[in-house]
Design a protein around this motif. Structure first.
Motif, short mmCIF file in Angstrom:
data_model
loop_
_atom_site.label_atom_id
_atom_site.label_comp_id
_atom_site.label_asym_id
_atom_site.label_seq_id
_atom_site.Cartn_x
_atom_site.Cartn_y
_atom_site.Cartn_z
N TYR A 76 25.98 31.19 -44.43
CA TYR A 76 25.08 30.16 -44.86
C TYR A 76 23.83 30.84 -45.27
O TYR A 76 23.39 31.86 -44.70
CB TYR A 76 24.72 29.35 -43.98
N ALA A 77 23.17 30.70 -46.43
CA ALA A 77 21.82 31.12 -46.67
C ALA A 77 20.69 30.68 -46.09
O ALA A 77 19.69 31.07 -45.74
CB ALA A 77 21.57 31.01 -48.02
N THR A 78 20.75 29.22 -45.60
CA THR A 78 19.62 28.50 -45.25
C THR A 78 20.13 27.42 -44.05
O THR A 78 21.37 27.34 -44.38
CB THR A 78 18.80 27.94 -46.05
N ALA A 79 19.31 26.81 -43.20
CA ALA A 79 19.64 25.85 -42.38
C ALA A 79 18.51 25.01 -42.50
O ALA A 79 17.32 25.42 -42.71
CB ALA A 79 19.66 26.16 -40.82
N SER A 80 18.83 23.74 -42.41
CA SER A 80 17.71 22.73 -42.49
C SER A 80 17.62 21.45 -41.51
O SER A 80 18.74 21.49 -41.21
CB SER A 80 17.64 22.16 -44.10
N LEU A 81 16.72 20.89 -41.33
CA LEU A 81 16.76 19.61 -40.44
C LEU A 81 15.56 18.66 -40.78
O LEU A 81 14.86 19.17 -41.66
CB LEU A 81 16.68 20.04 -39.08
N THR A 82 15.51 17.43 -40.32
CA THR A 82 14.54 16.64 -40.47
C THR A 82 14.01 16.11 -38.97
O THR A 82 14.96 16.02 -38.24
CB THR A 82 14.99 15.64 -41.31
N VAL A 83 12.68 16.19 -38.83
CA VAL A 83 12.28 15.91 -37.55
C VAL A 83 11.12 14.84 -37.59
O VAL A 83 10.49 14.97 -38.60
CB VAL A 83 11.74 17.15 -36.65
N ASP A 84 10.92 13.95 -36.70
CA ASP A 84 9.74 13.06 -36.42
C ASP A 84 8.70 13.97 -36.47
O ASP A 84 8.43 14.67 -35.34
CB ASP A 84 10.23 12.17 -35.27
N ALA A 85 7.80 13.89 -37.52
CA ALA A 85 6.25 14.47 -37.05
C ALA A 85 5.50 14.33 -35.80
O ALA A 85 4.76 14.84 -35.46
CB ALA A 85 5.54 14.25 -38.36
N GLU A 86 5.97 12.91 -35.33
CA GLU A 86 5.20 12.76 -33.89
C GLU A 86 5.97 12.82 -32.86
O GLU A 86 5.85 12.29 -31.59
CB GLU A 86 4.66 11.21 -34.09
N ASN A 87 7.17 13.55 -32.94
CA ASN A 87 8.05 13.53 -31.68
C ASN A 87 7.52 14.21 -30.52
O ASN A 87 6.72 15.22 -30.31
CB ASN A 87 9.28 14.45 -32.04
N PRO A 88 7.63 13.46 -29.35
CA PRO A 88 6.93 13.83 -28.21
C PRO A 88 7.59 14.59 -27.33
O PRO A 88 7.02 15.06 -26.35
CB PRO A 88 6.57 12.48 -27.40
N THR A 89 8.78 14.95 -27.64
CA THR A 89 9.76 15.70 -26.65
C THR A 89 9.48 17.37 -26.85
O THR A 89 10.23 18.03 -26.30
CB THR A 89 11.14 15.55 -26.97
N GLY A 90 8.73 17.70 -27.86
CA GLY A 90 8.31 19.34 -27.94
C GLY A 90 9.40 19.51 -28.95
O GLY A 90 9.36 20.93 -29.18
N ALA A 91 9.75 18.69 -30.09
CA ALA A 91 11.16 19.26 -30.84
C ALA A 91 10.31 20.21 -32.06
O ALA A 91 10.77 21.15 -32.30
CB ALA A 91 11.57 18.12 -31.45
N LEU A 92 9.17 19.97 -32.40
CA LEU A 92 8.53 20.61 -33.29
C LEU A 92 8.34 22.21 -33.01
O LEU A 92 8.50 22.97 -33.62
CB LEU A 92 7.35 19.97 -33.89
N GLY A 93 7.91 22.40 -31.69
CA GLY A 93 7.64 23.47 -31.25
C GLY A 93 8.98 24.27 -31.03
O GLY A 93 8.95 25.50 -31.33
N VAL A 94 10.10 23.76 -30.62
CA VAL A 94 11.49 24.22 -30.55
C VAL A 94 11.73 24.77 -31.88
O VAL A 94 12.35 25.82 -32.12
CB VAL A 94 12.49 23.42 -29.93
N TYR A 95 11.47 23.86 -32.79
CA TYR A 95 12.03 24.36 -34.36
C TYR A 95 11.06 25.37 -34.95
O TYR A 95 11.69 26.23 -35.36
CB TYR A 95 12.05 22.78 -35.15
N ASP A 96 9.91 25.42 -34.56
CA ASP A 96 9.04 26.35 -35.07
C ASP A 96 9.38 27.81 -34.53
O ASP A 96 9.41 28.67 -35.11
CB ASP A 96 7.60 26.26 -34.83
N ARG A 97 9.80 27.73 -33.26
CA ARG A 97 10.18 29.08 -32.53
C ARG A 97 11.30 29.52 -32.87
O ARG A 97 11.80 30.81 -32.74
CB ARG A 97 10.01 28.80 -30.93
N ALA A 98 12.42 28.65 -33.42
CA ALA A 98 13.40 28.94 -33.95
C ALA A 98 13.27 29.28 -35.40
O ALA A 98 14.48 30.00 -36.11
CB ALA A 98 14.56 27.79 -34.17
#
Length: 341
Positions: free
Chosen positions: A286-308
């Motif tokens: 695979y050349a890329t991976a993608s996903l969609t996340v709630d911009a207001e997600n309170p569970t820390g998902a945005l931080g997890v994805y940024d670190r990944a």
């Protein structure tokens, strides 16, 4: 559904035989709107075969005099916090037939159907789609939630992350063992997303058709985090869309669902699962991976994805028209701060 259309057009419920012309319509829409949403006739046939979709009551296909599809609408009834009963509407008009009032007619038909059911109306639009947003706002809808699509370049090395003590990671693998995994995964999903904004519990039939039985499902790129006694603590389900691969010439792995059960949050399970999936995807070409996340997600998902290593690509916005009261007024509810639609 009842719909008022310009002369020369007619509409009726979608049928299984409409898959090819629906796919042709979606291709024409993608050529102009460029939302990276690609579906072929097999994808459309799978959608039309969904046992949770009431074709007769909740779909419309608009045809011209030559039986070519010029617009469509698909509406799905859902129930869950904080919106309660809602009709989730997906619709589009062929670029050559826009500004003729077709979108307005489809919107009115969806709202009438929602009023029959006592349901709110929800639709998700590209933040860049000014015309679609203007149409939604003219229909009395308001923005309530934003979503970020993220992309990761898989040529960038993946940093391995070990799972926490007592947790092991297993690849679901191919051939996928539905008898072993379907029900535990479904129950884990319903638990993980029970408190997420706009989420709805999914039953066994819908799970099998929409999630693990989907043509795009990639079990070899899907993983579970297991406790010592074999229970699921977290999971990732991944997908590859053949039409998107054919159009772009490169492979993207869509990380469709990342779930951690409430009792296991904050332990680094999601990060370990993501690292496993991303390394596997890179190894598989695979050349890329993608996903969609709630911009207001309170569970820390945005931080997890940024670190990944995921980075922003585009944003969508959910528009809502609340269920109408018996007196005809809207019952507006304040949006909560959880999850995903």
């Amino acid at each position: 559904m009842v719909i008022d259309l310009p002369d020369g057009l007619r509409a009726g419920p979608m049928q299984a035989t409409d898959a090819a012309r629906w796919a042709a319509l979606l291709e024409a829409v993608e050529d102009v709107d460029r939302r990276d949403e690609n579906f072929d006739a097999e994808d459309c046939a799978e959608e039309l075969a969904d046992p949770d979709l009431d074709l007769e009551r909740d779909t419309l296909l608009v045809l011209d005099g030559d039986d070519r599809a010029v617009a469509y609408m698909v509406a799905r009834l859902r129930v869950g916090p904080p919106l309660g009963l809602r009709l989730v509407v997906d619709a589009a008009v062929h670029p050559r037939h826009r500004r003729r009032g077709i979108g307005t007619a489809l919107t009115a038909a969806a709202h009438r159907r929602a009023d029959e059911l006592g349901a709110a109306v929800v639709t998700r639009l590209a933040e860049s789609g000014a015309d679609a947003i203007a149409l939604a706002e003219r229909a009395g809808m308001r923005p309530v939630r934003w979503w970020s699509e993220l992309v990761r370049d898989l040529t960038v090395p993946v940093k391995p992350i070990s799972p926490p003590a007592g947790i092991t990671i297993a690849v679901l693998g191919r051939p996928y063992d539905a008898a072993r995994w379907d029900e535990p995964l479904r129950l884990a999903h319903n638990s993980a997303f029970a408190d997420h904004w706009g989420s709805a519990a999914i039953g066994p039939t819908g799970w099998a058709h929409q999630r693990t039985g989907a043509r795009a499902f990639r079990p070899e790129s899907s993983v579970v985090a297991l406790t010592g006694d074999g229970f699921i603590a977290g999971y990732i389900l991944s997908y590859e869309f053949p039409a998107a691969t054919a159009r772009s010439g490169t492979r993207d792995l869509y990380v469709g669902t990342v779930g951690t059960l409430p009792a296991h949050r904050g332990r680094g399970i999601a990060g370990a699962l993501l690292a496993s999936v991303l390394q596997g995807a890179a190894d598989q070409g695979y050349a890329t991976a993608s996903l969609t996340v709630d911009a207001e997600n309170p569970t820390g998902a945005l931080g997890v994805y940024d670190r990944a290593g995921f980075r922003p690509h585009r944003r969508d916005v959910t528009y809502l028209r609340p269920a109408q009261s018996s007196s005809g007024g809207a019952k507006w509810a304040r949006a909560s701060t959880d999850g995903t639609v």
